[in-house]
Scaffold this active site. Structure first.
Site, PDB file in Angstrom:
ATOM      1  N   GLY A 147       0.813  -1.216   0.000  1.00  0.00           N
ATOM      2  CA  GLY A 147       0.000   0.000   0.000  1.00  0.00           C
ATOM      3  C   GLY A 147       0.845   1.262   0.000  1.00  0.00           C
ATOM      4  O   GLY A 147       2.081   1.224   0.090  1.00  0.00           O
ATOM      5  N   GLN A 171      -7.866  17.831   3.269  1.00  0.00           N
ATOM      6  CA  GLN A 171      -7.156  16.567   3.274  1.00  0.00           C
ATOM      7  C   GLN A 171      -6.842  16.062   1.871  1.00  0.00           C
ATOM      8  O   GLN A 171      -7.721  15.917   1.023  1.00  0.00           O
ATOM      9  CB  GLN A 171      -7.968  15.518   4.037  1.00  0.00           C
ATOM     10  N   CYS A 218      -4.236  10.436  10.751  1.00  0.00           N
ATOM     11  CA  CYS A 218      -3.312  11.380  10.119  1.00  0.00           C
ATOM     12  C   CYS A 218      -3.653  12.835  10.431  1.00  0.00           C
ATOM     13  O   CYS A 218      -2.756  13.649  10.721  1.00  0.00           O
ATOM     14  CB  CYS A 218      -3.273  11.148   8.615  1.00  0.00           C
ATOM     15  N   HIS A 245      -1.725  16.993   4.212  1.00  0.00           N
ATOM     16  CA  HIS A 245      -2.968  17.564   4.729  1.00  0.00           C
ATOM     17  C   HIS A 245      -2.706  18.971   5.256  1.00  0.00           C
ATOM     18  O   HIS A 245      -1.639  19.258   5.813  1.00  0.00           O
ATOM     19  CB  HIS A 245      -3.513  16.719   5.884  1.00  0.00           C
ATOM     20  N   LYS A 275     -12.746  11.102  15.199  1.00  0.00           N
ATOM     21  CA  LYS A 275     -11.391  10.669  15.558  1.00  0.00           C
ATOM     22  C   LYS A 275     -10.555  11.840  16.043  1.00  0.00           C
ATOM     23  O   LYS A 275      -9.795  11.723  17.016  1.00  0.00           O
ATOM     24  CB  LYS A 275     -10.707  10.014  14.355  1.00  0.00           C
ATOM     25  N   SER A 280      -4.186  11.311  -0.707  1.00  0.00           N
ATOM     26  CA  SER A 280      -3.324  10.251  -0.171  1.00  0.00           C
ATOM     27  C   SER A 280      -3.918   9.625   1.076  1.00  0.00           C
ATOM     28  O   SER A 280      -3.649   8.461   1.378  1.00  0.00           O
ATOM     29  CB  SER A 280      -1.930  10.809   0.133  1.00  0.00           C
ATOM     30  N   ARG A 282     -12.160  16.749   1.821  1.00  0.00           N
ATOM     31  CA  ARG A 282     -11.201  16.151   0.884  1.00  0.00           C
ATOM     32  C   ARG A 282     -10.980  17.124  -0.264  1.00  0.00           C
ATOM     33  O   ARG A 282     -11.941  17.642  -0.848  1.00  0.00           O
ATOM     34  CB  ARG A 282     -11.719  14.823   0.347  1.00  0.00           C
ATOM     35  N   ARG A 289      -3.374 -12.275  -2.227  1.00  0.00           N
ATOM     36  CA  ARG A 289      -3.352 -11.921  -3.650  1.00  0.00           C
ATOM     37  C   ARG A 289      -2.073 -11.185  -4.057  1.00  0.00           C
ATOM     38  O   ARG A 289      -1.739 -11.141  -5.246  1.00  0.00           O
ATOM     39  CB  ARG A 289      -4.578 -11.093  -4.024  1.00  0.00           C
ATOM     40  N   SER A 290      -1.368 -10.621  -3.084  1.00  0.00           N
ATOM     41  CA  SER A 290      -0.113  -9.932  -3.385  1.00  0.00           C
ATOM     42  C   SER A 290       1.109 -10.813  -3.180  1.00  0.00           C
ATOM     43  O   SER A 290       2.220 -10.416  -3.556  1.00  0.00           O
ATOM     44  CB  SER A 290       0.030  -8.684  -2.508  1.00  0.00           C
TER      45      SER A 290
END
Length: 362
Positions: free
Chosen positions: A36, A179, A152, A265, A236, A182, A258, A63-64
């Site tokens: 990721g 934000q 974040c 950010h 959060k 990313s 966003r 899957r990776s």
């Protein structure tokens, strides 16, 4: 140090980073979610900062598994994350989402592997430290095998707020976030790039990651809406700030937006304090705080911007001014790289702080 593929990667001997550590111990380190956006940054930062590890294993979903990752002149084969993956690890940094953490973190602990987690799974668990090392590294001494990395936006906001809290005593704050995509992962970054290209070619813009077009647009939503009208992201910020600052009655209200920016950010903060705010003292508090850079010359068009704080360790703080809406109020603007201080860098700094305190073991 050897990679999972067996190739000598040179991390232990080539400390090209900014804060190499004394090699009191060498750790076997795993990165869960290595494919990721945050995982790739973790690989880079482990090398750049000279973290003392004898082995680096890159773990991801089934899957990776088998994929090759090349970085810093080294090569790894991705391995599937399984319970027995932690048998030969001393510490694992998780960046694979809450479900993976809930499924495997306790299992890692049972196998004597410390977990530093980037998800929200354990952030509000009273037994799990929630840490920004510049602010509350003492909480690490109470860890029981799991340490949580904050959201974040919380991490970036508090890098600006905490030095002011130390100087004047924080009582409440309002924040509006701007934000970068990313924060929604690698697919969101690719979606913004694709939409810009589609727009330039006069093609219809396709939206898959976000509910609406993000290119040339603003979305006043980050994460899912909750009862009361706030999103998870907004809640959060409030709950995590209270825990990190050890201010359980702190009043917080946030609107998360966003924006079509790839990295870093930005947050507009309006805060009220117990003591009268002196602007010169506020600037000095920010300037002397580790991990922040004061960029506060608006008359010369100098203030922190995402373009200047992408792929930077420090957060930028500027636009400091008395807030006319509050008694003892201060308004400011803070910018930080979501993938670094908001995630990967903070996790590495947690590991570094635990190493220095000799507590990076179960």
């Amino acid at each position: 140090m050897r990679s999972a593929s067996g190739k000598r990667n040179g991390y232990a001997s080539n400390h090209g980073g900014k804060s190499p550590l004394k090699n009191i111990h060498q750790y076997r380190l795993g990165i869960v979610g290595a494919t990721g956006a945050v995982g790739r940054e973790l690989i880079h930062l482990v090398h750049d900062r000279g973290f003392p590890c004898s082995e680096l294993q890159l773990l991801a979903s089934a899957r990776s598994a088998g994929r090759q990752i090349q970085q810093n002149g080294n090569s790894w084969t991705i391995r599937e994350t399984r319970p027995d993956s932690f048998d030969e690890l001393d510490v694992a940094i998780f960046s694979a989402g809450s479900d993976t953490t809930r499924r495997l973190a306790a299992e890692a602990n049972r196998r004597n592997c410390v977990v530093i987690d980037n998800s929200s799974a354990y952030r509000m668990d009273p037994k799990v430290p929630l840490v920004v090392p510049e602010i509350n590294s003492d909480a690490l001494t109470r860890h029981q095998g799991i340490v949580a990395n904050p959201n974040c936006t919380t991490a970036v906001a508090l890098m600006g707020l905490y030095p002011l809290h130390r100087a004047f005593g924080l009582t409440r704050f309002f924040a509006c976030t701007y934000q970068a995509v990313s924060g929604a992962g690698a697919a969101a970054m690719e979606e913004l790039k694709t939409q810009v290209l589609q727009w330039s070619r006069n093609q219809p813009l396709t939206a898959r990651v976000f509910p609406h077009q993000i290119a040339f647009n603003l979305l006043p939503q980050a994460d899912a809406f909750q009862p009361g009208g706030y999103t998870k992201e907004e809640l959060k910020m409030a709950n995590e700030s209270r825990k990190i600052l050890d201010l359980p009655t702190l009043k917080v209200s946030t609107t998360c937006v966003r924006v079509p920016v790839f990295r870093a950010h930005s947050i507009a903060v309006h805060a009220e304090f117990e003591k009268a705010v002196d602007l010169a003292a506020a600037r000095e508090a920010v300037q002397s705080f580790p991990g922040t850079i004061l960029v506060d010359e608006p008359e010369n068009h100098r203030y922190p911007m995402p373009i200047d704080f992408s792929s930077r360790e420090a957060c930028g703080v500027g636009r400091l001014r008395k807030d006319d809406a509050f008694d003892n109020g201060l308004a400011f603007w803070v910018v930080g790289d979501q993938l670094w201080k908001g995630a990967a860098l903070n996790a590495i700094q947690i590991a570094e702080a635990m190493h220095e305190r000799h507590i990076l073991r179960i």
